[in-house]
Scaffold this active site. Structure first.
Site, PDB file in Angstrom:
ATOM      1  N   ASN A  89       0.832  -1.204   0.000  1.00 20.53           N
ATOM      2  CA  ASN A  89       0.000   0.000   0.000  1.00 20.53           C
ATOM      3  C   ASN A  89       0.862   1.248   0.000  1.00 20.53           C
ATOM      4  O   ASN A  89       1.947   1.277   0.596  1.00 20.53           O
ATOM      5  CB  ASN A  89      -0.923   0.013   1.222  1.00 20.53           C
ATOM      6  CG  ASN A  89      -1.851  -1.190   1.256  1.00 20.53           C
ATOM      7  OD1 ASN A  89      -2.078  -1.832   0.215  1.00 20.53           O
ATOM      8  ND2 ASN A  89      -2.350  -1.529   2.423  1.00 20.53           N
ATOM      9  N   VAL A  90       0.350   2.274  -0.646  1.00 21.35           N
ATOM     10  CA  VAL A  90       1.089   3.547  -0.704  1.00 21.35           C
ATOM     11  C   VAL A  90       0.474   4.551   0.281  1.00 21.35           C
ATOM     12  O   VAL A  90       0.985   5.655   0.444  1.00 21.35           O
ATOM     13  CB  VAL A  90       1.090   4.117  -2.150  1.00 21.35           C
ATOM     14  CG1 VAL A  90       1.892   3.191  -3.064  1.00 21.35           C
ATOM     15  CG2 VAL A  90      -0.311   4.330  -2.696  1.00 21.35           C
ATOM     16  N   ASP A  91      -0.584   4.105   0.971  1.00 20.48           N
ATOM     17  CA  ASP A  91      -1.169   5.009   1.981  1.00 20.48           C
ATOM     18  C   ASP A  91      -0.269   5.036   3.219  1.00 20.48           C
ATOM     19  O   ASP A  91       0.630   4.211   3.367  1.00 20.48           O
ATOM     20  CB  ASP A  91      -2.615   4.578   2.330  1.00 20.48           C
ATOM     21  CG  ASP A  91      -2.706   3.223   3.030  1.00 20.48           C
ATOM     22  OD1 ASP A  91      -3.488   2.368   2.581  1.00 20.48           O
ATOM     23  OD2 ASP A  91      -1.982   3.004   4.026  1.00 20.48           O
ATOM     24  N   HIS A 106       5.818  -0.519  -2.802  1.00 17.39           N
ATOM     25  CA  HIS A 106       5.326   0.177  -4.004  1.00 17.39           C
ATOM     26  C   HIS A 106       5.327   1.688  -3.852  1.00 17.39           C
ATOM     27  O   HIS A 106       4.679   2.384  -4.630  1.00 17.39           O
ATOM     28  CB  HIS A 106       3.921  -0.336  -4.347  1.00 17.39           C
ATOM     29  CG  HIS A 106       3.913  -1.794  -4.714  1.00 17.39           C
ATOM     30  ND1 HIS A 106       2.767  -2.554  -4.721  1.00 17.39           N
ATOM     31  CD2 HIS A 106       4.917  -2.632  -5.072  1.00 17.39           C
ATOM     32  CE1 HIS A 106       3.074  -3.795  -5.076  1.00 17.39           C
ATOM     33  NE2 HIS A 106       4.375  -3.871  -5.280  1.00 17.39           N
TER      34      HIS A 106
HETATM   35  N1  APR Z   1     -10.357  -7.047   4.789  1.00 15.73           N
HETATM   36  C1  APR Z   1      -9.387  -7.879   4.341  1.00 15.73           C
HETATM   37  N2  APR Z   1      -9.164  -8.153   3.033  1.00 15.73           N
HETATM   38  C2  APR Z   1      -9.993  -7.557   2.158  1.00 15.73           C
HETATM   39  C3  APR Z   1     -11.048  -6.690   2.528  1.00 15.73           C
HETATM   40  C4  APR Z   1     -11.204  -6.435   3.922  1.00 15.73           C
HETATM   41  N3  APR Z   1     -12.171  -5.629   4.396  1.00 15.73           N
HETATM   42  N4  APR Z   1     -11.679  -6.265   1.395  1.00 15.73           N
HETATM   43  C5  APR Z   1     -11.035  -6.864   0.358  1.00 15.73           C
HETATM   44  N5  APR Z   1     -10.037  -7.639   0.808  1.00 15.73           N
HETATM   45  C6  APR Z   1      -9.085  -8.448   0.040  1.00 15.73           C
HETATM   46  C7  APR Z   1      -9.600  -8.965  -1.279  1.00 15.73           C
HETATM   47  O1  APR Z   1     -10.279 -10.198  -1.088  1.00 15.73           O
HETATM   48  C8  APR Z   1      -8.294  -9.152  -2.040  1.00 15.73           C
HETATM   49  O2  APR Z   1      -7.706 -10.411  -1.757  1.00 15.73           O
HETATM   50  O3  APR Z   1      -7.997  -7.595  -0.268  1.00 15.73           O
HETATM   51  C9  APR Z   1      -7.397  -8.051  -1.471  1.00 15.73           C
HETATM   52  C10 APR Z   1      -7.258  -6.858  -2.402  1.00 15.73           C
HETATM   53  O4  APR Z   1      -6.582  -7.305  -3.563  1.00 15.73           O
HETATM   54  P1  APR Z   1      -6.115  -6.204  -4.628  1.00 15.73           P
HETATM   55  O5  APR Z   1      -7.242  -5.271  -4.895  1.00 15.73           O
HETATM   56  O6  APR Z   1      -5.506  -6.974  -5.770  1.00 15.73           O
HETATM   57  O7  APR Z   1      -4.984  -5.382  -3.863  1.00 15.73           O
HETATM   58  P2  APR Z   1      -3.470  -5.784  -3.636  1.00 15.73           P
HETATM   59  O8  APR Z   1      -3.337  -7.257  -3.464  1.00 15.73           O
HETATM   60  O9  APR Z   1      -2.977  -4.912  -2.559  1.00 15.73           O
HETATM   61  O10 APR Z   1      -2.781  -5.345  -5.029  1.00 15.73           O
HETATM   62  C11 APR Z   1      -1.381  -5.474  -5.097  1.00 15.73           C
HETATM   63  O11 APR Z   1      -1.434  -4.401  -7.250  1.00 15.73           O
HETATM   64  O12 APR Z   1      -2.179  -2.774  -8.659  1.00 15.73           O
HETATM   65  C12 APR Z   1      -1.151  -3.123  -7.839  1.00 15.73           C
HETATM   66  O13 APR Z   1       0.344  -1.651  -6.844  1.00 15.73           O
HETATM   67  C13 APR Z   1      -0.956  -2.143  -6.729  1.00 15.73           C
HETATM   68  O14 APR Z   1      -0.118  -2.594  -4.509  1.00 15.73           O
HETATM   69  C14 APR Z   1      -1.088  -2.984  -5.468  1.00 15.73           C
HETATM   70  C15 APR Z   1      -0.835  -4.395  -5.971  1.00 15.73           C
END
Ligand code: APR
Length: 239
Positions: A89-91, A106
């Site tokens: 996360n970038v937050d 990232h």
């Molecule tokens: N609590 C826990 N997990 C959750 C919740 C929640 N309330 N809501 C959603 N999720 C889960 C989803 O089921 C999914 O597995 O969080 C995950 C989000 O996945 P992504 O949207 O793909 O995010 P992320 O895995 O962080 O993406 C990785 O992709 O686009 C790039 O740079 C960007 O850092 C990012 C990277």
């Protein structure tokens, strides 16, 4: 006796309950934007103004959200564990929750740098990176060295300079915790494979875990209540 080392890998799901969108869930960021237009090295060359606006919007939004109970619980684990947070996360919500050792794989939304620094040519030096808080940067906003300012974010097509530090933290961990990531984006998604053969890996996610590994225990829940369960388990099993 030394405290047990805990490596925590987080993704957008840990910030979902703070009101920040994830990327790949329905309604996620990548449903509304093409990644190549707003988060890639060639996108920056093609249309830097569009990319600056994408990150300006997300930076402004960050000012209006707060860490949630999952961020706070992860920070609270530092009482009993030697914790390294490795976040995609970038937050800045882990920082604002009180975590003290954070590896941003990232990049960081509140930070900017000259577009010609922090790359292979200067060994990814962060000497010229600075924090602008929640403000905007626009085309024509220059760094002291005269170069256009850009977000301090790792875009698709760019190296992930902090991956070695993250691998080191995972290799040294006694326990690994993964919260809120779809494990779709490498090299972050491959980090758990560097955990020791006997290291327990807990995954908190309301969806199914897309990888199978005998070390993994899936806590099928959202981050806030999943962290409550993990904290109870950790107190019983690992201290
Ligand atoms: N609590 C826990 N997990 C959750 C919740 C929640 N309330 N809501 C959603 N999720 C889960 C989803 O089921 C999914 O597995 O969080 C995950 C989000 O996945 P992504 O949207 O793909 O995010 P992320 O895995 O962080 O993406 C990785 O992709 O686009 C790039 O740079 C960007 O850092 C990012 C990277």
């Amino acid at each position: 006796m030394r405290r047990k080392r805990l490596a925590v890998l987080t993704g957008a799901g840990v910030s979902a309950e703070s009101g920040l969108g994830t990327f790949r869930d329905s309604g996620g960021l990548w449903e509304n934007y093409r990644v190549e237009d707003v988060a890639s090295a060639e996108g920056w060359i093609r249309n830097p103004g569009l990319m600056l606006e994408f990150y300006n919007t997300r930076r402004r939004q960050l000012a209006d959200v707060r860490p949630n109970a999952a961020h706070l619980a992860i920070a609270g684990l530092e009482k009993d564990f030697d914790v390294t947070v490795i976040t995609q996360n970038v937050d800045n919500l882990h920082e604002r929750a009180g975590s003290t050792r954070i590896i941003h794989l990232h990049g960081e939304l509140t930070k900017v740098r000259p577009e010609n620094c922090c790359n292979e040519s200067d060994g990814f030096s962060e000497a010229s990176v600075f924090d602008i808080g929640y403000g905007d940067i626009n085309l024509g906003d220059k760094a002291p060295n005269g170069a256009q300012l850009r977000p301090h974010i790792v875009w698709f097509g760019e190296a992930v300079p902090k991956i070695e530090a993250a691998m080191d933290a995972v290799e040294k961990a006694d326990v690994m915790l993964i919260v809120g990531t779809s494990l779709q984006v490498y090299p972050a998604a491959g980090l758990f494979r560097y955990a020791g053969i006997d290291v327990p890996i807990y995954v908190i996610d309301p969806k199914e875990v897309p990888v199978s590994d005998p070390r993994i225990t899936h806590i099928k829940d959202v981050a806030t209540s999943g962290m409550e369960k993990f904290v109870l388990m950790a107190a019983k099993n690992f201290e």
